[in-house]
Design a protein around this motif. Structure first.
Motif, PDB file in Angstrom:
ATOM      1  N   THR A 105       0.851  -1.192   0.000  1.00 35.82           N
ATOM      2  CA  THR A 105       0.000   0.000   0.000  1.00 35.82           C
ATOM      3  C   THR A 105       0.888   1.243   0.000  1.00 35.82           C
ATOM      4  OG1 THR A 105      -1.694  -1.213   1.199  1.00 35.82           O
ATOM      5  CG2 THR A 105      -1.874   1.193   1.209  1.00 35.82           C
ATOM      6  N   ILE A 106       0.706   2.068  -1.002  1.00 34.09           N
ATOM      7  CA  ILE A 106       1.483   3.318  -1.113  1.00 34.09           C
ATOM      8  C   ILE A 106       0.502   4.476  -1.100  1.00 34.09           C
ATOM      9  CG2 ILE A 106       3.021   4.683  -2.611  1.00 34.09           C
ATOM     10  CD1 ILE A 106       4.087   1.965  -3.666  1.00 34.09           C
ATOM     11  N   ASN A 107       0.639   5.325  -0.116  1.00 32.28           N
ATOM     12  CA  ASN A 107      -0.260   6.483   0.040  1.00 32.28           C
ATOM     13  C   ASN A 107      -1.742   6.079  -0.090  1.00 32.28           C
ATOM     14  OD1 ASN A 107       1.967   8.186   0.342  1.00 32.28           O
ATOM     15  ND2 ASN A 107       2.092   8.548  -1.865  1.00 32.28           N
ATOM     16  N   GLU A 108      -2.097   5.037   0.621  1.00 38.56           N
ATOM     17  CA  GLU A 108      -3.473   4.519   0.667  1.00 38.56           C
ATOM     18  C   GLU A 108      -3.936   3.880  -0.646  1.00 38.56           C
ATOM     19  OE1 GLU A 108      -5.880   7.741   2.096  1.00 38.56           O
ATOM     20  OE2 GLU A 108      -4.813   7.839   4.003  1.00 38.56           O
ATOM     21  N   HIS A 109      -3.021   3.657  -1.558  1.00 33.70           N
ATOM     22  CA  HIS A 109      -3.371   2.976  -2.808  1.00 33.70           C
ATOM     23  C   HIS A 109      -2.767   1.572  -2.777  1.00 33.70           C
ATOM     24  CE1 HIS A 109      -4.804   6.705  -4.618  1.00 33.70           C
ATOM     25  NE2 HIS A 109      -3.735   7.287  -4.074  1.00 33.70           N
ATOM     26  N   LYS A 110      -3.622   0.593  -3.010  1.00 32.52           N
ATOM     27  CA  LYS A 110      -3.134  -0.785  -3.017  1.00 32.52           C
ATOM     28  C   LYS A 110      -2.448  -1.058  -4.348  1.00 32.52           C
ATOM     29  CE  LYS A 110      -6.377  -2.499   0.346  1.00 32.52           C
ATOM     30  NZ  LYS A 110      -7.678  -3.108   0.570  1.00 32.52           N
ATOM     31  N   THR A 111      -1.198  -1.477  -4.266  1.00 30.93           N
ATOM     32  CA  THR A 111      -0.420  -1.679  -5.493  1.00 30.93           C
ATOM     33  C   THR A 111       0.212  -3.070  -5.516  1.00 30.93           C
ATOM     34  OG1 THR A 111       1.634  -0.866  -4.527  1.00 30.93           O
ATOM     35  CG2 THR A 111       0.208   0.781  -5.575  1.00 30.93           C
ATOM     36  N   ARG A 112       0.615  -3.485  -6.693  1.00 30.22           N
ATOM     37  CA  ARG A 112       1.413  -4.704  -6.861  1.00 30.22           C
ATOM     38  C   ARG A 112       2.765  -4.307  -7.427  1.00 30.22           C
ATOM     39  NH1 ARG A 112      -0.810  -9.864  -6.911  1.00 30.22           N
ATOM     40  NH2 ARG A 112       1.382 -10.440  -6.683  1.00 30.22           N
ATOM     41  N   LEU A 113       3.769  -4.936  -6.888  1.00 24.69           N
ATOM     42  CA  LEU A 113       5.121  -4.683  -7.386  1.00 24.69           C
ATOM     43  C   LEU A 113       5.368  -5.522  -8.636  1.00 24.69           C
ATOM     44  CD1 LEU A 113       8.165  -3.857  -7.285  1.00 24.69           C
ATOM     45  CD2 LEU A 113       8.489  -5.684  -5.632  1.00 24.69           C
ATOM     46  N   ILE A 114       5.873  -4.869  -9.648  1.00 23.29           N
ATOM     47  CA  ILE A 114       6.315  -5.606 -10.841  1.00 23.29           C
ATOM     48  C   ILE A 114       7.783  -5.259 -11.072  1.00 23.29           C
ATOM     49  CG2 ILE A 114       6.021  -5.888 -13.347  1.00 23.29           C
ATOM     50  CD1 ILE A 114       3.041  -5.356 -12.846  1.00 23.29           C
ATOM     51  N   SER A 115       8.614  -6.271 -11.046  1.00 28.11           N
ATOM     52  CA  SER A 115      10.051  -6.055 -11.303  1.00 28.11           C
ATOM     53  C   SER A 115      10.301  -6.251 -12.788  1.00 28.11           C
ATOM     54  CB  SER A 115      10.887  -7.038 -10.494  1.00 28.11           C
ATOM     55  OG  SER A 115      10.640  -6.849  -9.125  1.00 28.11           O
ATOM     56  N   ILE A 116      10.921  -5.265 -13.362  1.00 23.64           N
ATOM     57  CA  ILE A 116      11.148  -5.304 -14.815  1.00 23.64           C
ATOM     58  C   ILE A 116      12.639  -5.400 -15.097  1.00 23.64           C
ATOM     59  CG2 ILE A 116      10.865  -3.997 -16.965  1.00 23.64           C
ATOM     60  CD1 ILE A 116       8.341  -2.798 -15.593  1.00 23.64           C
ATOM     61  N   LEU A 117      12.992  -6.425 -15.839  1.00 25.96           N
ATOM     62  CA  LEU A 117      14.398  -6.652 -16.182  1.00 25.96           C
ATOM     63  C   LEU A 117      14.581  -6.489 -17.690  1.00 25.96           C
ATOM     64  CD1 LEU A 117      14.492  -9.753 -13.967  1.00 25.96           C
ATOM     65  CD2 LEU A 117      16.197  -7.962 -13.704  1.00 25.96           C
ATOM     66  N   PRO A 118      15.456  -5.598 -18.107  1.00 24.22           N
ATOM     67  CA  PRO A 118      15.658  -5.435 -19.547  1.00 24.22           C
ATOM     68  C   PRO A 118      16.352  -6.642 -20.166  1.00 24.22           C
ATOM     69  CG  PRO A 118      17.080  -3.967 -18.324  1.00 24.22           C
ATOM     70  CD  PRO A 118      16.285  -4.692 -17.309  1.00 24.22           C
ATOM     71  N   THR A 119      16.003  -6.939 -21.380  1.00 25.35           N
ATOM     72  CA  THR A 119      16.647  -8.074 -22.059  1.00 25.35           C
ATOM     73  C   THR A 119      17.884  -7.617 -22.833  1.00 25.35           C
ATOM     74  OG1 THR A 119      15.065  -7.710 -23.831  1.00 25.35           O
ATOM     75  CG2 THR A 119      14.583  -9.508 -22.303  1.00 25.35           C
ATOM     76  N   ASP A 120      17.936  -6.318 -23.101  1.00 24.19           N
ATOM     77  CA  ASP A 120      19.086  -5.760 -23.819  1.00 24.19           C
ATOM     78  C   ASP A 120      20.233  -5.532 -22.833  1.00 24.19           C
ATOM     79  OD1 ASP A 120      20.861  -4.391 -25.361  1.00 24.19           O
ATOM     80  OD2 ASP A 120      19.568  -2.670 -25.778  1.00 24.19           O
ATOM     81  N   GLU A 121      21.391  -6.140 -23.118  1.00 26.97           N
ATOM     82  CA  GLU A 121      22.511  -6.025 -22.170  1.00 26.97           C
ATOM     83  C   GLU A 121      23.055  -4.593 -22.081  1.00 26.97           C
ATOM     84  OE1 GLU A 121      26.114  -8.028 -23.131  1.00 26.97           O
ATOM     85  OE2 GLU A 121      25.854  -7.788 -25.284  1.00 26.97           O
ATOM     86  N   ASN A 122      22.792  -3.774 -23.100  1.00 31.02           N
ATOM     87  CA  ASN A 122      23.302  -2.396 -23.077  1.00 31.02           C
ATOM     88  C   ASN A 122      22.281  -1.396 -22.536  1.00 31.02           C
ATOM     89  OD1 ASN A 122      25.803  -3.087 -24.261  1.00 31.02           O
ATOM     90  ND2 ASN A 122      24.773  -3.240 -26.250  1.00 31.02           N
ATOM     91  N   SER A 123      21.179  -1.906 -22.020  1.00 28.58           N
ATOM     92  CA  SER A 123      20.147  -0.997 -21.533  1.00 28.58           C
ATOM     93  C   SER A 123      20.658  -0.155 -20.364  1.00 28.58           C
ATOM     94  CB  SER A 123      18.937  -1.818 -21.070  1.00 28.58           C
ATOM     95  OG  SER A 123      18.027  -0.981 -20.400  1.00 28.58           O
ATOM     96  N   GLU A 124      20.327   1.156 -20.387  1.00 27.20           N
ATOM     97  CA  GLU A 124      20.724   2.069 -19.308  1.00 27.20           C
ATOM     98  C   GLU A 124      20.037   1.660 -17.999  1.00 27.20           C
ATOM     99  OE1 GLU A 124      22.870   4.346 -18.756  1.00 27.20           O
ATOM    100  OE2 GLU A 124      22.015   5.261 -16.953  1.00 27.20           O
TER     101      GLU A 124
END
Lengths: 227, 281
Positions: A105-124
C-alpha cells in the motif's frame, strides 16, 4: 457460502491477484498509449545536497515516441532519469521481462510490485521496480536502478489526468555523489569555514508539480529542435 | 577651491599620459578575449562547473548567460586590474619627482597636503572609471552578447543558483566593494610613490605587496592566522561574498571597514611623508 465466494472474487479482482505481470503492465501501457503528445507547466522544487536552487518554473513538452523538451527561463534542475524514458521503456514490451512481486500500500493505494528486467545487455536501466494500482491502472511508485545515475525513486500523485496516466505531482529521490570542487573554478578566498562533512552519497529530492496539461492537442516537431 | 582646481589639473595630467590608456586598453582587450572564448567554447566551461552532478541531474535553461560571463570576468580580472591601476597611481608623486616638476608644483598656492589630496582624488576618479568600465564591459556587453538569466555560482560548498531578479543589486554592490579594493591598491601605490624618485619602484612594490600578502593568505599555516583577517588582500575578494546565500552582511561590513581603514592609514602615511619630504629635484 455464496457471499463468501463473491467476497473473495471481488477481493482478488481489486488487489490484482490472478492477473499476470504482463496483464497489469498492459493496462498501464494502454493508458500511456492514449497520449500522443502533451504539454504542461511544471513547478520544480529541489532539495539537493551541495546545491542551493530556488523554485523554478518550466514548460515541458512530450510527443510520441520519445520526444521530450524542457523549456525554462531560469535554471531548472531535473533528474536525469525517470522523466519520459520510463514510459518509453515500458511501451516496448519486447525489450524486457516482467516478474510479479508483493502487494504494497502506497499512500493509501493498493499496489502490486512488478520487477522489470531489460533483455538488452546495453540498456541504461538495470532494474525497474514499478508499483502499480491494478484497480486504477496507474503507477504509484517506481524505483529505477540505472547504470550511470544510481538509484532513482519516483512517487506519483494523480488528479485531473488520471485517465491518461499523467501525474500532477512527481517526487524524485536521487543519489547525489560526493561533491568534488574544481579548485581552479571556485575561489571563494574568504571562505574560512571548516569543510563540511558529507557522506560519500547523499539523497536529494526533486518535486515536480504539474498544471495546465494540454493533452493530444498536437505539438509541432519544431518545438523539440535544439536551440 | 584650489584643491578642486588642482584635482582637475591632475586629471588632465592623467588624461594626457599614454600609460593611463594602457590600463583601459588592456582591460578592454582582456574582457573581449574572455567574451570571445566564452562565445566559442563556453559550454565546456559550464560542463566543468556542473560535472560533479551531471550523472544524476540535468541542468535546463540558459546557464551560459551574460550574468555568468560577468561573474567569470570579475573573478578573473580582479587579480590583474590592481596592476593596471598602480601603473597610473604609482606614478602620481614619483613621476613629478622623476621629471623634475615637483619643485614647481610645490611653489603653487596650495599646501603640500592639498597636492597629495588632489592627486589622491584624481587616483580615486581614475580607479572609479576603471571599475565602471569593468562593470560596463562585463555586465552590459556580456548581456548583449549572451542574453540574461539566472546565475550559477560554484563555491566550496557546492552550487548556488541565484535568480535573475535578485542579481542587479548584487552586481551593483559587488562592483562597489571591488572599487573599494582597487581604491586601496591605488592609495597603496600613491603611498609608495611618495617615497620613490621614479615610478617603476612604486608599481613593482605595490604588486610585490599584493603577491606577498596573497601568498600568506593562501598558506594554510596557523602562524599567519592572526594577521590574515587584517590584510587587505584577504578582503579584495569580498565582492564575491555578495553572491552567497545567506548574504553575509557582517562579513561584508568587516571587509568594507578594513579596506576603508587601510585607505585612511595609507593616505595618512602619504600625507606625513610628503609634508616632511625634502624637495631637492
Amino acid at each position: 457460502m455464496k457471499s463468501v465466494f463473491l467476497f473473495v472474487f471481488i477481493l482478488t479482482g481489486v488487489v490484482g491477484f490472478g492477473q499476470t505481470a504482463e496483464e497489469i503492465l498492459k493496462g498501464v501501457i494502454d493508458k500511456i498509449d492514449l497520449v500522443e503528445d502533451y504539454q504542461a507547466d511544471v513547478q520544480i522544487k529541489a532539495a539537493i545536497p551541495f546545491i542551493k536552487v530556488p523554485i523554478a518554473k518550466a514548460k515541458i513538452y512530450f510527443k510520441q515516441d520519445d520526444k521530450f523538451k524542457v523549456e525554462s527561463k531560469g535554471i531548472a534542475i531535473l533528474p536525469k532519469q525517470g522523466m519520459s524514458d520510463l514510459t518509453g521503456f515500458l511501451s516496448n514490451e519486447k525489450k524486457y521481462s516482467a516478474v510479479l512481486g508483493e502487494a504494497k500500500t502506497i499512500n493509501e493505494h493498493k499496489t502490486r510490485l512488478i520487477s522489470i528486467l531489460p533483455t538488452d545487455e546495453n540498456s541504461e536501466i538495470i532494474l525497474a521496480k514499478v508499483y502499480i494500482s491494478t484497480s486504477e491502472e496507474l503507477i504509484y511508485r517506481t524505483v529505477l536502478t540505472t547504470k550511470s545515475s544510481g538509484t532513482v525513486s519516483i512517487d506519483y500523485e494523480y488528479n485531473l489526468n488520471k485517465k491518461f496516466g499523467l501525474p500532477n505531482k512527481m517526487t524524485f529521490t536521487v543519489d547525489i555523489k560526493k561533491f568534488k570542487m574544481p579548485k581552479s573554478v571556485a575561489s571563494d578566498i574568504r571562505n574560512n569555514e571548516k569543510e563540511k562533512k558529507y557522506k560519500d552519497n547523499e539523497k536529494g529530492t526533486i518535486v515536480l508539480i504539474f498544471s495546465n496539461y494540454l493533452v493530444n492537442k498536437g505539438i509541432s516537431d519544431e518545438v523539440f529542435k535544439k536551440d | 577651491m584650489m584643491l578642486w582646481k588642482n584635482t582637475i589639473n591632475e586629471l588632465l595630467k592623467i588624461a594626457t599620459k599614454i600609460r593611463s590608456y594602457i590600463g583601459i586598453g588592456a582591460l578592454t582587450l582582456l574582457i573581449l578575449i574572455v567574451l570571445f572564448a566564452m562565445k566559442a567554447d563556453g559550454k565546456s566551461y559550464i560542463g566543468f562547473v556542473t560535472a560533479s552532478f551531471e550523472q544524476t541531474l540535468s541542468f535546463n535553461g540558459k546557464i551560459l548567460n551574460g550574468n555568468l560571463i560577468a561573474f567569470i570576468i570579475m573573478q578573473m580580472l580582479i587579480v590583474h586590474v590592481p596592476l593596471l591601476i598602480s601603473l597610473v597611481t604609482g606614478d602620481l608623486l614619483s613621476g613629478e619627482e622623476a621629471s623634475g616638476t615637483i619643485r614647481m608644483l610645490a611653489t603653487k598656492p596650495i599646501s603640500r597636503s592639498g597636492i597629495v589630496l588632489s592627486k589622491w582624488i584624481a587616483a580615486t576618479i581614475y580607479t572609479l572609471i576603471m571599475t565602471v568600465w569593468l562593470g560596463f564591459l562585463s555586465l552590459f556587453v556580456a548581456k548583449w552578447m549572451f542574453g540574461t538569466g539566472d546565475l550559477i555560482v560554484l563555491n566550496s560548498n557546492g552550487l548556488l543558483i541565484i535568480p535573475e531578479a535578485d542579481l542587479a543589486w548584487r552586481f551593483g554592490l559587488a562592483l562597489i566593494i571591488a572599487f573599494l579594493a582597487l581604491w586601496t591598491v591605488a592609495t597603496l601605490s600613491l603611498a609608495f610613490s611618495a617615497f620613490a624618485k621614479n615610478s617603476v619602484g612604486p608599481i613593482v612594490s605595490t604588486m610585490s605587496v599584493i603577491i606577498l600578502f596573497t601568498i600568506i593568505g593562501t598558506l594554510d599555516v596557523s602562524v599567519f592566522d592572526a594577521i590574515k583577517p587584517y590584510m587587505f588582500t584577504t578582503h579584495m575578494a569580498a565582492w564575491r561574498s555578495v553572491f552567497e546565500d545567506p548574504y553575509p552582511t557582517s562579513a561584508i561590513w568587516e571587509s568594507v571597514i578594513i579596506l576603508v581603514a587601510h585607505i585612511a592609514v595609507l593616505l595618512g602615511i602619504t600625507l606625513i611623508r610628503f609634508n616632511k619630504k625634502d624637495i631637492t629635484s
